[in-house]
Structure formats: C-alpha cells, structure tokens
Design an enzyme around this catalytic site. Structure first.
Site, PDB file in Angstrom:
ATOM      1  N   TYR A  53      74.344 -51.284  66.165  1.00  0.00           N
ATOM      2  CA  TYR A  53      73.983 -52.178  65.060  1.00  0.00           C
ATOM      3  C   TYR A  53      75.277 -52.775  64.502  1.00  0.00           C
ATOM      4  O   TYR A  53      75.941 -52.192  63.633  1.00  0.00           O
ATOM      5  CB  TYR A  53      73.225 -51.424  63.973  1.00  0.00           C
ATOM      6  CG  TYR A  53      71.885 -50.890  64.415  1.00  0.00           C
ATOM      7  CD1 TYR A  53      71.239 -51.372  65.552  1.00  0.00           C
ATOM      8  CD2 TYR A  53      71.246 -49.892  63.680  1.00  0.00           C
ATOM      9  CE1 TYR A  53      70.010 -50.877  65.946  1.00  0.00           C
ATOM     10  CE2 TYR A  53      70.012 -49.397  64.067  1.00  0.00           C
ATOM     11  CZ  TYR A  53      69.406 -49.889  65.207  1.00  0.00           C
ATOM     12  OH  TYR A  53      68.188 -49.390  65.593  1.00  0.00           O
ATOM     13  N   SER A 158      64.195 -42.970  71.779  1.00  0.00           N
ATOM     14  CA  SER A 158      63.680 -44.224  71.228  1.00  0.00           C
ATOM     15  C   SER A 158      63.201 -45.108  72.371  1.00  0.00           C
ATOM     16  O   SER A 158      63.729 -45.037  73.489  1.00  0.00           O
ATOM     17  CB  SER A 158      64.784 -44.924  70.437  1.00  0.00           C
ATOM     18  OG  SER A 158      64.305 -46.082  69.803  1.00  0.00           O
ATOM     19  N   GLN A 180      61.217 -42.667  68.405  1.00  0.00           N
ATOM     20  CA  GLN A 180      61.303 -43.880  67.593  1.00  0.00           C
ATOM     21  C   GLN A 180      60.894 -45.077  68.457  1.00  0.00           C
ATOM     22  O   GLN A 180      61.626 -45.491  69.337  1.00  0.00           O
ATOM     23  CB  GLN A 180      62.733 -44.056  67.070  1.00  0.00           C
ATOM     24  CG  GLN A 180      62.887 -45.234  66.135  1.00  0.00           C
ATOM     25  CD  GLN A 180      64.303 -45.370  65.608  1.00  0.00           C
ATOM     26  OE1 GLN A 180      64.801 -46.476  65.428  1.00  0.00           O
ATOM     27  NE2 GLN A 180      64.963 -44.255  65.357  1.00  0.00           N
ATOM     28  N   GLY A 212      58.849 -57.068  61.495  1.00  0.00           N
ATOM     29  CA  GLY A 212      60.102 -57.793  61.657  1.00  0.00           C
ATOM     30  C   GLY A 212      60.347 -58.732  60.504  1.00  0.00           C
ATOM     31  O   GLY A 212      59.425 -59.367  59.979  1.00  0.00           O
TER      32      GLY A 212
END
Length: 286
Positions: A53, A158, A180, A212
C-alpha cells in the site's frame, strides 16, 4: 463497540482498512494520521495494512510506516490494537501489482514489515495474493516458518478460494486464523469462502466491504434496499451495509477503508447496529 476474535485475540467487530491513506489520491499525512486516530477513538482495535500500500515514488512500506507513526502519536493505550499486515505483492503505479510468493521474498518482506511497524513480532501476517509462479503450498510453507521462528504470531491469507483456504490451514498445522477476501453488496462471489470460514471458526475479513470508494453511489443505486433501510433507521447506508455483513456470521469482521475521520467514525458505529431479521433477509436478497 462489540468485539469478535481473530485466533486468540479479541478485536473490534469493525476494523480499519488503511490502504486509502497511502495509495494514489491519498490525503495529506496530517489528515491520514487523524483518520487513524479517529478509528482508535471510536474503539477500533484492528488496523489492516500491507507493504504494497504505497506509490512507486515512496517504495514498499509507506502504509506500514504511517500506521506505526499514528499508533505512536495517539495518546491512548494501543497495547490492545492488532495490526494486520500482508506480503507477497510489489506495488506498481497503475498496476497490475507484481506477485512474489517465493519463500525468499516473503521472509524478507515480513522482516522488513516488522522493522517498519516497530515490533518484535507481527501480530497477524497475511499472504496477500496467490502467485501463479509458485505453488501455494510452498508460499504457505514460508509463512509457517515465519511463525515457527517468531517473526509473526498469527497467520492469515487473502484473495483465496476454498481449496486454498483448506491447503493453507493444512500447511500451517491448523493455525490459519483469518481469510481476507473482497465482499460487498455488489461483490458476493466470496460467499462460499465466507460460509466455509464461519463453519471452521476462521475470521473472515471482507475488504472493500462498501463496494469501493469510487463506486459507493453506484452500489447503493444498484442495491436500493441498503439506502431504503438506512433511511428507515435514520443512519447511513454504509453503516447498514457493515451491520448486514456482521450479521452474516459471527466470524465476519469488515475492514472498511477510510481517508477521512468522519467516515471511519460512522463505520465504527455499525458494530452496535442490530438489524431485524426481516432487514437482513431483505438486504441479502437485494
């Protein structure tokens, strides 16, 4: 704030997805810090991050460093906060992000995440996404070794399907604590994985649980029951959405992203919003 469990750890029923605070279009750093502080003020004790990220200009780890800074500067007690990070992706502006599930990469990435977070042991480390160039069993073997070496305390995965969840749990010796996957009113293809996790007492963490940031309005237009029930209850559609997801199983812990303090403060209130059975049925059918 109501609580749920990830492995042996009690966490808030709503977590904070910190990704929007570090990727393209992110807020200025002071606002990002205030957003994390607002989550902590609201009783949130689960923060989800990842080394990927970031932006190309910042390099791997921007979000982890930001989370560590916010925790260190919050005046309250953070000893009960679980920071969940992920490894196995390498950021690329504009995408797609590169996948690297090799043991060498995962082990190095976990150690670098531990350093950036400023901890002796990472509370929860999750394999970010399967790498088609590396067998899933091999990648999970590296995660198992990180647990055995004490680099990470708990392990999750994930973006996994049921077969991969079962394989991960097998490789970890029954120690898989979380999955996840993307899940929202507009994206329900992970419902099978959600049910599988609930049956086996594995925490299921829906990412992008509100559909989103760029599609929020579209989601509620396409699934009007969420906005209708929100109006009936006098709360936001986002709060209703998260409460619905919580009602789908006692192991479900949504992690909505936020870039403003007001957004995460509202999301946190979903933990205490109890929907009627008729509401849940109506939303599930929407």
């Amino acid at each position: 704030m109501r609580y749920r469990r990830i492995g042996d750890t009690k966490v808030s029923a709503i977590g904070l997805g910190a990704m929007p605070l570090s990727i393209e279009g992110r807020p200025e750093r002071p606002q990002a810090i205030r957003t994390i502080h607002a989550a902590l003020d609201a009783g949130i004790t689960l923060i989800d991050t990842a080394d990927a990220y970031t932006t190309d200009a910042d390099g791997q780890g921007h979000n982890e460093t930001l989370v560590a800074e916010a925790l260190a500067s919050w005046p309250g007690d953070t000893s009960g906060v679980l920071v969940a990070t992920k490894g196995g992706l390498v950021h690329r502006d504009g995408g797609p992000w590169d996948r690297d599930g090799s043991p060498a990469h995962l082990k190095q990435a976990a150690r670098e995440s531990r350093r950036r977070l400023g901890v002796d042991t990472i509370g929860l480390y999750q394999f970010h996404r399967p790498d088609p160039g590396v067998s899933y069993e091999t990648s999970m073997g590296a995660i198992r070794e990180l647990m055995d070496e004490g680099v990470i305390r708990m392990a999750g995965i994930s973006n996994a399907n049921v077969r991969q969840i079962a394989l991960a749990d097998h490789v970890l010796g029954g120690r898989l604590v979380s999955v996840q996957n993307q899940f929202s009113p507009a994206y329900r293809s992970s419902e099978g994985e959600l049910d599988y996790c609930v049956e086996r007492e594995i925490a299921f963490l829906p990412w992008s649980p509100l559909g989103g940031a760029r599609r929020g309005g579209e989601v509620f237009a396409d699934h009007p029951a969420f906005a209708e029930i929100a109006e009936e209850l006098g709360v936001s559609p986002q709060r209703v959405t998260l409460a619905w997801e919580l009602a789908l199983g006692h192991c479900v812990i949504p992690i909505p992203g936020a870039s403003r303090p007001e957004s995460i403060a509202d999301s946190a209130l979903a933990a205490d919003l109890v929907l009627r059975t008729s509401d849940i049925e109506r939303l599930s059918a929407s």
